[in-house]
Structures are given as C-alpha cells and as structure tokens.
Design an enzyme around this catalytic site. Sequence first.
Site, PDB file in Angstrom:
ATOM      1  N   LYS A 130      13.656  -4.449  29.687  1.00 17.43           N
ATOM      2  CA  LYS A 130      12.462  -3.924  30.345  1.00 17.43           C
ATOM      3  C   LYS A 130      11.500  -5.062  30.710  1.00 17.43           C
ATOM      4  O   LYS A 130      11.036  -5.147  31.850  1.00 17.43           O
ATOM      5  CB  LYS A 130      11.776  -2.932  29.394  1.00 17.43           C
ATOM      6  CG  LYS A 130      10.527  -2.281  29.958  1.00 17.43           C
ATOM      7  CD  LYS A 130       9.995  -1.227  28.996  1.00 17.43           C
ATOM      8  CE  LYS A 130       9.609  -1.825  27.663  1.00 17.43           C
ATOM      9  NZ  LYS A 130       9.071  -0.854  26.714  1.00 17.43           N
ATOM     10  N   GLU A 168      -0.333  -3.020  22.786  1.00 19.91           N
ATOM     11  CA  GLU A 168       0.748  -3.989  22.622  1.00 19.91           C
ATOM     12  C   GLU A 168       0.693  -4.631  21.236  1.00 19.91           C
ATOM     13  O   GLU A 168      -0.378  -4.833  20.681  1.00 19.91           O
ATOM     14  CB  GLU A 168       0.610  -5.101  23.667  1.00 19.91           C
ATOM     15  CG  GLU A 168       1.222  -4.779  25.001  1.00 19.91           C
ATOM     16  CD  GLU A 168       2.715  -4.712  24.924  1.00 19.91           C
ATOM     17  OE1 GLU A 168       3.376  -5.755  24.790  1.00 19.91           O
ATOM     18  OE2 GLU A 168       3.242  -3.595  24.994  1.00 19.91           O
ATOM     19  N   ARG A 169       1.841  -4.961  20.706  1.00 19.72           N
ATOM     20  CA  ARG A 169       1.885  -5.766  19.487  1.00 19.72           C
ATOM     21  C   ARG A 169       1.464  -7.189  19.838  1.00 19.72           C
ATOM     22  O   ARG A 169       1.774  -7.689  20.917  1.00 19.72           O
ATOM     23  CB  ARG A 169       3.301  -5.780  18.898  1.00 19.72           C
ATOM     24  CG  ARG A 169       3.784  -4.415  18.466  1.00 19.72           C
ATOM     25  CD  ARG A 169       5.266  -4.456  18.124  1.00 19.72           C
ATOM     26  NE  ARG A 169       5.757  -3.121  17.795  1.00 19.72           N
ATOM     27  CZ  ARG A 169       6.178  -2.243  18.682  1.00 19.72           C
ATOM     28  NH1 ARG A 169       6.161  -2.555  19.956  1.00 19.72           N
ATOM     29  NH2 ARG A 169       6.620  -1.060  18.314  1.00 19.72           N
TER      30      ARG A 169
END
Length: 482
Positions: free
Chosen positions: A161, A187-188
């Site tokens: 992705k 998001e991490r």
Amino acid sequence: MRNQSTPPNLGAVISVRGSVVDARFEQLLPPINSMLRTGADGKILIEVQAQLDARRVRGIALTPTQGLARGMPVEDTGGPLKAPVGKAIISRMFDVFGRAIDRLPEPAGLKWRTVHRDPPPLSERSTKSEIFETGIKAIDLLVPLERGGKAGLFGGAGVGKTVLLTEMIHNMIGHQKGVSIFCGIGERCREGEELYRDMKDAGVLENMVMVFGQMNEPPGSRFRVGSAALTMAEYFRDEEHRDVLLLIDNIFRFIQAGMEVSGLMGQMPSRLGYQPTLSTELSGLEERIANTRAGAITSIQAVYVPADDLTDPAAVHVFSHLSASIVLSRKRAGEGLYPAIDLLQSSSKMATPGIVGERHYNLAQEIRRTLAQYEDLKDIIAMLGLEQLSPEDRKAVARARRLERFLTQPFFATEQFSGIKGKLVSLKDSIDGCERILKDEFKDYPESALYMIGAIGEAKKPAAQAQAKPDPKPEPPAAHEP
C-alpha cells in the site's frame, strides 16, 4: 488569532475530565470552534465544541491535559485552529498546529488560514469528467481514477500500500507538475518516520508536504489533522492553480477520532457505537476534495474495513464518496505480482464507454472476462491438472496468466531495493499491450518475458534471448563408485 490591540478575553477552568474541559467566561463567550489557551506557557490548546449556557463553554483538548487544574486562567485566542499555507511548506512535515516536526527550522513567510472552510460552491466546480493518469498499467486500464475524484485503497500491512502511494506521488510530481500532500491520521510514529525516510530516498520529498496527527495524540488532534491538510491542498489548488494529490492514511481513523470526540462530549451513539453526526462530519471533509476551474484535488485514501464487514457504517459512508475502489490482495502479493491489485474486486465509476472510450472499455471488459474465467478454472487445474482442460480453456488460461504478468510493473519507488529501473507506462501502451496478448501474439513467449516490464515492446528482448540460446545438453549421469 486575537488582535494585539484588543484586551485578552480571559476565563477560568471549572472542570477537567480527561480531554473534556469546561471554562467560564464573565465577559464574552467564545464562539464554537474557537481555540483557547491554558496551562503553563499556554501550551494546552482547547477547541470549543459547545456553549453550555451564557457563561460556560465545553471544549476538547487538542493536546494532553496533564497538569491542568480547576481555577487556572484560560485565554480566548479570538479565532479557530489555523494551518500554514504558502510555498515555504513544501518538502516539510507538520503537526495539526502547523508546527514543523522534521527537526528543521520553522519555515518563514507563512500565511495562516482557518481549517474550517466550506466546500467550493457548485458554480465554481468543473463538470468535466477527466481521467487522472497514474502511469500504472493495472490502475489506468481497469480502475481509472478521476481528476478531482476520490479513490479508496483497501489493503492491510505488507501488501504494497505504501509503495503504491509513493509511486503515485513520484508520478504526479515528475510528470504532471503537481504537488502532493500526505496526511497521516492516527499514524504510528514508526510508520510516519519510515515513510518520511522512504520519500526522501525516493527523491519525491521536494514537491510534497506531510501532515501528521499521530496515534498517541488526543482524539481532538487526530480529528482536525485532515482539515489542516485539506486547507493546505486548497491553497495550492486555488492560489497557485496546481493539481494536488492528497493521500490520506487512514480515513477510518478520522471517523474513529470523531467517534471518540462524540463520546467524550456525552452524545448518544448510533448504530455500532458510531457518532450520530458521522455522515455530516465525513461529508464536511470529503466534499472539500473537488475539481474546480482553478485546479483539482485528487485524493487517494486508505480505508480500513472493520472485521472485513463492508456493511459497517464507516465503510458504507466512505463508499458513498468514492469514485474508484482499489482492492489490494495478499494472495497476489504472495505470488510476487506487484502492484498486488485484485483486478476483479476493484472498480471505478469512470470505466464507462462515454468517458474512457469504446476501445478502452471493451478491452477492460475482455480482460475481466478472461481473468474471471481463469479464476473459475483454478479449482479444476488444482485437482486434475492443466492437461484436462479443453483447448479453448487452455488458451484462456495462457492469456490470463500472461495478462497478470504484463500488469505487473517495476516502480521508481522500489528501484533502490529491487535493482530494476522503474517504468512509467502510458495508457496507449497499456491498451496496445493487452490487446496484443488477447490476440495471442505472445503465446510462444515464456510468461516470465512479460513479468515486470513497461510497454509490451520490452518483452521481445528476453523472448529473443530465450529463443537464441541453445538448449543445454543433458549431462551424462555420474558413475557410481564401487
């Protein structure tokens, strides 16, 4: 923000419940969406969500509330949350407040705009349906994207992705003179840092902006980061008349942050725990992504589907805004067929004869029919073998396997890892190649000759080498020692 000549509008904190803060103002009650400052050095920022009565407001903190106590002074900044715009933001990384988080000096000469903006009116929108060419064969042929439209990218971890997003950014910048904005919602930190490094190594950072509301931040911050990124995109579209590619990862986390904010504000949840205002909040964000006379914002959004349930309210509401759905398949990734797009599950509203043309439409339908026929025959091949199929079915399988391999493509974003030079393939070359494969022009070529190439003309070299090379003579068996 507040005019320096006017006296500050001051209030006091009267209650703190996690990220929910109530404040009392004796003079002027701040309007909805106003930003309030409190805490040590005014570092705690609160967005007003509701006016409880003539003196009290309730807000959601966009920063952690550690150290906040009742009685602390609160200052009304006199305006809503604002995002930086201008040429100086290009190649930089920001948080939801417009602060640089890439360890570089703060950019100079910025303008600031409110993140709460209305979608462009219908009178300014472009009614033309144009194809947004990505240079990626599988997408341009079977799932054409709309210029100024929204595409959903469905896929889990490890199926390519991020590589696909990086490649689209590279193609947009290098060949369409546009600007790209990456918005990480929830998001991490690790993913954000890796993505920044990958973008830098791939050479695409010079014409892109990155905005992050990370997973560890309060829900209010994650809920507004999408609006901040859109405000930057609107500047490039409206002021600089440039096409913008807006990548959002992950739009489901925007909905999730809204659900958390709604729960904190004490609203009664609707079905499956989602906020009652889900449709309105998502529409307010999605409708700003539009094609106008000045330029277009084309969005590609990663979409997480909870428990693979496509009837989940979050997935249903996102689907209603998308013009194309690209499904990534772990099975294809396991076979090394990159980009790992499931060509039968993916779809686009642009794939109609009136938009793409009769030739392109008929070819796409023929490709789908061939791939679907191969899918139906896979069970028979697994049980009885390819030899048990009829000659016509064997031909269909051979065409489908060659199509699958031709629709793979080496990416610029992965050159440094694979050692294979990236390819940008025009729609004309993609159509020509698939037509020739379906006419059995390449039936005598090995399947590997069509794997990871650009235009179909490149298949001749490996095929010619394979034909020119004499068959190796079998070695005599080694003598057994007594």
